[in-house]
Design a protein around this motif. Structure first.
Motif, short mmCIF file in Angstrom:
data_model
loop_
_atom_site.label_atom_id
_atom_site.label_comp_id
_atom_site.label_asym_id
_atom_site.label_seq_id
_atom_site.Cartn_x
_atom_site.Cartn_y
_atom_site.Cartn_z
N GLN A 1 0.83 -1.21 0.00
CA GLN A 1 0.00 0.00 0.00
C GLN A 1 0.86 1.26 0.00
O GLN A 1 0.59 2.21 -0.73
N MET A 2 1.91 1.29 0.80
CA MET A 2 2.80 2.46 0.85
C MET A 2 3.51 2.66 -0.48
O MET A 2 3.69 3.78 -0.95
N LYS A 3 3.87 1.56 -1.13
CA LYS A 3 4.50 1.63 -2.45
C LYS A 3 3.51 2.20 -3.47
O LYS A 3 3.88 3.06 -4.28
N THR A 4 2.26 1.77 -3.40
CA THR A 4 1.22 2.28 -4.29
C THR A 4 1.02 3.78 -4.10
O THR A 4 0.87 4.53 -5.06
N GLN A 5 1.06 4.22 -2.86
CA GLN A 5 0.85 5.63 -2.54
C GLN A 5 2.10 6.48 -2.74
O GLN A 5 2.03 7.71 -2.71
N GLY A 6 3.25 5.83 -2.93
CA GLY A 6 4.50 6.57 -3.07
C GLY A 6 4.99 7.16 -1.77
O GLY A 6 5.73 8.15 -1.76
N ASP A 7 4.61 6.56 -0.66
CA ASP A 7 4.99 7.04 0.67
C ASP A 7 6.31 6.38 1.07
O ASP A 7 6.35 5.26 1.57
N VAL A 8 7.42 7.09 0.85
CA VAL A 8 8.74 6.51 1.08
C VAL A 8 8.97 6.19 2.55
O VAL A 8 9.50 5.13 2.88
N GLN A 9 8.55 7.06 3.45
CA GLN A 9 8.73 6.76 4.88
C GLN A 9 7.92 5.54 5.28
O GLN A 9 8.37 4.72 6.08
N GLY A 10 6.74 5.38 4.72
CA GLY A 10 5.93 4.18 4.98
C GLY A 10 6.61 2.93 4.46
O GLY A 10 6.57 1.88 5.11
N ILE A 11 7.24 3.03 3.29
CA ILE A 11 7.99 1.90 2.73
C ILE A 11 9.14 1.53 3.66
O ILE A 11 9.37 0.35 3.96
N ILE A 12 9.86 2.54 4.14
CA ILE A 12 10.97 2.30 5.07
C ILE A 12 10.46 1.63 6.34
O ILE A 12 11.06 0.65 6.81
N ASN A 13 9.36 2.10 6.88
CA ASN A 13 8.79 1.50 8.09
C ASN A 13 8.40 0.04 7.86
O ASN A 13 8.69 -0.83 8.68
N ALA A 14 7.73 -0.22 6.74
CA ALA A 14 7.31 -1.58 6.44
C ALA A 14 8.51 -2.50 6.25
O ALA A 14 8.54 -3.61 6.79
#
Length: 101
Positions: A34-47
């Motif tokens: 989901q974070m990848k879909t949204q382009g949320d880099v900090q979310g990607i890092i967290n995941a």
């Protein structure tokens, strides 16, 4: 009899924690997607960080370090994979470490 009961409880609790780990992995894999879909880099890092804690992987650590580097977070990148070069470093790990050697 008490030993058998204690053994059954121990095995049962191990089984429960294994199932919880599987559920957490599924959760963070979905979160990552989901974070990848949204382009949320900090979310990607967290995941990626959570996934690496639950199921450690050199490939995941290398990718996480690369994302940190891409975001200008060089110290986090190096803290993730280490500063020292190793013979078995992946191409991504080498790319992260090269500017610092």
């Amino acid at each position: 009899m008490k030993k058998l009961l204690a053994l059954l409880l121990l095995v049962g609790s191990m089984q429960l924690s294994a199932q919880e780990n599987t559920n957490l992995l599924k959760h963070y894999e979905a979160y990552y997607k989901q974070m990848k879909t949204q382009g949320d880099v900090q979310g990607i890092i967290n995941a990626m960080t959570h996934l690496n804690v639950l199921e450690p992987s050199e490939a995941r650590k290398d990718t996480l370090a690369y994302i940190y580097m891409s975001e200008g977070k060089y110290s986090q990148a190096l803290n993730t994979i280490g500063v020292e070069r190793k013979l078995d470093d992946s191409d991504i790990a080498i790319e992260v470490k090269v500017p610092f050697h």
